[in-house]
Design a protein around this motif. Structure first.
Motif, PDB file in Angstrom:
ATOM      1  N   VAL A  52      30.276  26.464  31.986  1.00 24.16           N
ATOM      2  CA  VAL A  52      29.207  26.826  32.411  1.00 24.16           C
ATOM      3  C   VAL A  52      28.051  26.859  31.200  1.00 24.16           C
ATOM      4  N   VAL A  53      28.420  27.165  30.101  1.00 24.94           N
ATOM      5  CA  VAL A  53      27.433  27.325  28.815  1.00 24.94           C
ATOM      6  C   VAL A  53      27.388  25.702  28.618  1.00 24.94           C
ATOM      7  N   GLY A  54      28.328  24.797  28.481  1.00 20.17           N
ATOM      8  CA  GLY A  54      28.202  23.528  28.016  1.00 20.17           C
ATOM      9  C   GLY A  54      27.600  22.547  28.889  1.00 20.17           C
ATOM     10  N   ALA A  55      27.608  22.651  30.077  1.00 19.32           N
ATOM     11  CA  ALA A  55      27.161  21.871  31.107  1.00 19.32           C
ATOM     12  C   ALA A  55      25.551  21.566  30.758  1.00 19.32           C
ATOM     13  N   PRO A  56      24.657  22.544  30.880  1.00 20.49           N
ATOM     14  CA  PRO A  56      23.295  22.428  30.603  1.00 20.49           C
ATOM     15  C   PRO A  56      22.986  22.202  29.378  1.00 20.49           C
ATOM     16  N   THR A  57      23.577  22.913  28.509  1.00 19.99           N
ATOM     17  CA  THR A  57      23.227  22.800  27.117  1.00 19.99           C
ATOM     18  C   THR A  57      23.399  21.486  26.504  1.00 19.99           C
ATOM     19  N   LEU A  58      24.470  20.493  26.710  1.00 18.53           N
ATOM     20  CA  LEU A  58      24.899  19.584  25.986  1.00 18.53           C
ATOM     21  C   LEU A  58      24.044  18.335  26.646  1.00 18.53           C
ATOM     22  N   VAL A  59      23.757  18.608  28.053  1.00 22.39           N
ATOM     23  CA  VAL A  59      23.077  17.475  28.759  1.00 22.39           C
ATOM     24  C   VAL A  59      21.644  17.563  28.331  1.00 22.39           C
ATOM     25  N   ILE A  60      21.007  18.777  28.145  1.00 20.07           N
ATOM     26  CA  ILE A  60      19.602  18.917  27.481  1.00 20.07           C
ATOM     27  C   ILE A  60      19.445  18.561  26.105  1.00 20.07           C
ATOM     28  N   ALA A  61      20.635  18.641  25.025  1.00 15.73           N
ATOM     29  CA  ALA A  61      20.620  18.281  23.840  1.00 15.73           C
ATOM     30  C   ALA A  61      20.684  16.678  23.745  1.00 15.73           C
ATOM     31  N   THR A  62      21.340  16.075  24.664  1.00 13.27           N
ATOM     32  CA  THR A  62      21.528  14.609  24.390  1.00 13.27           C
ATOM     33  C   THR A  62      20.655  13.897  25.628  1.00 13.27           C
ATOM     34  N   TRP A  92      43.243  35.066  18.743  1.00 14.01           N
ATOM     35  CA  TRP A  92      41.690  34.778  18.472  1.00 14.01           C
ATOM     36  C   TRP A  92      41.394  33.335  18.503  1.00 14.01           C
ATOM     37  N   SER A  93      42.135  32.522  17.574  1.00 14.31           N
ATOM     38  CA  SER A  93      41.779  31.231  17.388  1.00 14.31           C
ATOM     39  C   SER A  93      42.175  30.591  18.626  1.00 14.31           C
ATOM     40  N   LEU A  94      43.243  30.955  19.457  1.00 14.49           N
ATOM     41  CA  LEU A  94      43.323  30.151  20.873  1.00 14.49           C
ATOM     42  C   LEU A  94      41.904  30.756  21.845  1.00 14.49           C
ATOM     43  N   TYR A  95      41.627  31.826  21.861  1.00 14.67           N
ATOM     44  CA  TYR A  95      40.331  32.209  22.539  1.00 14.67           C
ATOM     45  C   TYR A  95      39.156  31.360  22.239  1.00 14.67           C
ATOM     46  N   ILE A  96      39.000  31.368  20.858  1.00 15.92           N
ATOM     47  CA  ILE A  96      37.650  30.401  20.562  1.00 15.92           C
ATOM     48  C   ILE A  96      37.800  28.936  20.866  1.00 15.92           C
ATOM     49  N   SER A  97      39.170  28.256  20.719  1.00 18.54           N
ATOM     50  CA  SER A  97      39.263  27.079  20.692  1.00 18.54           C
ATOM     51  C   SER A  97      39.092  26.623  22.284  1.00 18.54           C
ATOM     52  N   ARG A  98      39.644  27.395  23.082  1.00 16.02           N
ATOM     53  CA  ARG A  98      39.705  27.269  24.374  1.00 16.02           C
ATOM     54  C   ARG A  98      38.359  27.249  24.930  1.00 16.02           C
ATOM     55  N   PHE A  99      37.557  28.373  24.610  1.00 16.11           N
ATOM     56  CA  PHE A  99      36.069  28.351  24.945  1.00 16.11           C
ATOM     57  C   PHE A  99      35.359  26.992  24.603  1.00 16.11           C
ATOM     58  N   VAL A 100      35.492  26.638  23.319  1.00 14.11           N
ATOM     59  CA  VAL A 100      34.768  25.322  23.066  1.00 14.11           C
ATOM     60  C   VAL A 100      35.369  24.068  23.686  1.00 14.11           C
ATOM     61  N   SER A 101      36.716  24.141  23.986  1.00 17.60           N
ATOM     62  CA  SER A 101      37.048  22.974  24.741  1.00 17.60           C
ATOM     63  C   SER A 101      36.771  22.645  26.227  1.00 17.60           C
ATOM     64  N   GLY A 102      36.114  23.861  26.794  1.00 19.02           N
ATOM     65  CA  GLY A 102      35.380  23.722  28.084  1.00 19.02           C
ATOM     66  C   GLY A 102      34.024  23.098  27.846  1.00 19.02           C
ATOM     67  N   LEU A 103      33.388  23.219  26.573  1.00 12.58           N
ATOM     68  CA  LEU A 103      31.727  22.673  26.605  1.00 12.58           C
ATOM     69  C   LEU A 103      31.658  21.371  27.204  1.00 12.58           C
ATOM     70  N   PRO A 104      32.308  20.391  26.844  1.00  5.91           N
ATOM     71  CA  PRO A 104      31.931  18.790  27.207  1.00  5.91           C
ATOM     72  C   PRO A 104      32.599  18.619  28.922  1.00  5.91           C
ATOM     73  N   HIS A 105      33.260  19.592  29.501  1.00  7.56           N
ATOM     74  CA  HIS A 105      33.565  19.317  30.979  1.00  7.56           C
ATOM     75  C   HIS A 105      32.327  19.007  31.504  1.00  7.56           C
ATOM     76  N   GLY A 106      31.568  20.057  31.759  1.00  6.92           N
ATOM     77  CA  GLY A 106      30.621  19.687  32.877  1.00  6.92           C
ATOM     78  C   GLY A 106      29.394  18.826  32.434  1.00  6.92           C
ATOM     79  N   ALA A 107      29.222  18.346  31.172  1.00  6.19           N
ATOM     80  CA  ALA A 107      28.352  17.478  30.724  1.00  6.19           C
ATOM     81  C   ALA A 107      28.940  16.106  31.005  1.00  6.19           C
TER      82      ALA A 107
END
Length: 389
Positions: A52-62, A92-107
């Motif tokens: 949800v966070v990465g879809a619009p953010t990365l599309v706009i950034a690129t 905690w490292s699992l949580y953080i890395s799992r969140f960022v691994s979802g960023l490219p999905h929607g974009a």
């Protein structure tokens, strides 16, 4: 199939595996890092939040970067973040890395949908998008059962290490197989203005609510077939294979349907069919042999919807197609949360595991009604888009 579409399908395979393998490996991950299963289940929600966070953010950034380069960058991010996740030593490292691994999905699916449509012959845009999503259906058909088996018998880290490498394979395939697409000239303000239109939010509501019907069913399919249908636990992988096979075929049929009739009608028909199949499935859920054909049929109907929804977004967003298509993936993940949440309510009240199917039917029917509202309200645009093909 066009080699560029095959490269995009590789991305769909990698993304489908990283998203859905988590459901089958929660117990293994929880045991490995010594956390409870409820705490491990946060990994599902964090991934969806990343989408949800990465879809619009990365599309706009690129926005003004050539699409081919954007897709390569996104899959390199996927490779890196999933690789980090596979080696994370604690919760905690699992949580953080799992969140960022979802960023490219929607974009990725947002940019990829627009690219796939441009690669297609006139009148076959939805089928080209369906070809990209074939990778995700193949993940459900073969990748997820195999990844779950490896995770159970060896290590979940091996599964996610392989998934990470699939991201690298996708990036390389895109580099060699995807033709150069003309660099877009995009006005960021115009892109963002898309979300100021009622039309955009109506489509997002169609996706978020309607696809919730799929997740209200599939989130609880294990206890549904074992506790209600009486299927032996050892045969659950067969059920999941049939679901994946249905999704694979349904995705291809849905692409053809969306090119035959206007996408909004295709979405409306698919959601209505999903509601009917889920209601029918509820009434025969106690019949053991019926669990097998119903797994196939429900998977096929549920996944016939994807390409028509993406085309609805693209057709509604002149000048903001990529952002709109990526928002569709965010909405799909909202549907994941809505379906799982509301499907759990009757179970929490002590009702049987087949009752989430009725919840799913209600959500799918609502999606069909909203698609009908969209069709009536924006009929002229739908007609013009069809004529322009």
């Amino acid at each position: 199939m066009n080699k560029g579409l095959i490269a995009l399908a590789f991305g769909g395979l990698a993304i489908g595996m990283t998203e859905f393998n988590m459901m089958g490996l929660l117990m293994d991950i929880a045991k490995d890092v010594n956390i409870s299963i409820p705490k491990a289940s946060n990994l599902i929600g964090l991934y969806a939040l990343g989408v949800v966070v990465g879809a619009p953010t990365l599309v706009i950034a690129t926005a003004n970067v050539p699409p081919k380069k954007v897709l390569i960058y996104l899959m390199l991010m996927f490779f890196l973040f999933n690789g980090i996740f596979s080696m994370a030593p604690n919760s905690w490292s699992l949580y953080i890395s799992r969140f960022v691994s979802g960023l490219p999905h929607g974009a990725f699916f947002g940019v990829g949908s627009v690219v796939a449509a441009k690669l297609a012959k006139p009148g076959r845009e939805a089928q080209a998008i369906a070809a990209m999503f074939t990778g995700m259906t193949l993940a459900n058909l073969a990748g997820i059962p195999l990844g779950t088996y490896v995770g159970h018998h060896f290590s979940w880290r091996i599964t996610y290490g392989v998934i990470s490498l699939l991201g690298l394979v996708t990036a390389v395939s895109i580099y060699f197989w995807l033709p150069v697409i003309e660099k877009p000239t995009i006005n960021i303000r115009k892109q963002m203005n898309y979300f100021g239109r009622k039309e955009a939010w109506l489509i997002i509501a169609v996706i978020s609510i309607g696809t919730g019907g799929l997740f209200a069913w599939i989130s609880y399919i294990g206890p549904l077939v074992t506790k209600v249908s009486g299927v032996n636990e050892g045969n659950v992988p067969i059920i999941m294979f049939l679901v994946g096979l249905g999704m694979f075929i349904g995705n291809l049929i849905g692409g053809k349907l969306a090119d035959t009739v206007i996408p909004t009608k295709a979405a409306m028909y698919s959601f209505m069919a999903m509601a009917l199949v889920l209601v029918f499935g509820y009434f025969i859920s106690s019949v053991e042999w019926a669990a097998y054909p119903m797994a196939f049929l429900t998977g096929a109907v549920a996944f016939s919807i994807g390409s028509s929804l993406q085309m609805m977004l693209i057709n509604s967003a002149e000048g903001a197609e990529t952002l709109a298509a990526s928002a569709g993936q965010a909405a799909f993940n909202i549907g994941n949360s809505i379906g799982a949440y509301f499907g759990a309510i009757p179970i929490g009240l002590g009702l049987a595991y087949n009752t989430p199917m009725l919840v799913g039917a209600g959500l799918a029917f609502t999606g069909s009604v909203l698609a009908f509202v969209y069709l009536i309200k924006y009929r002229l645009r739908q007609f013009n888009n069809k004529v322009s093909k």
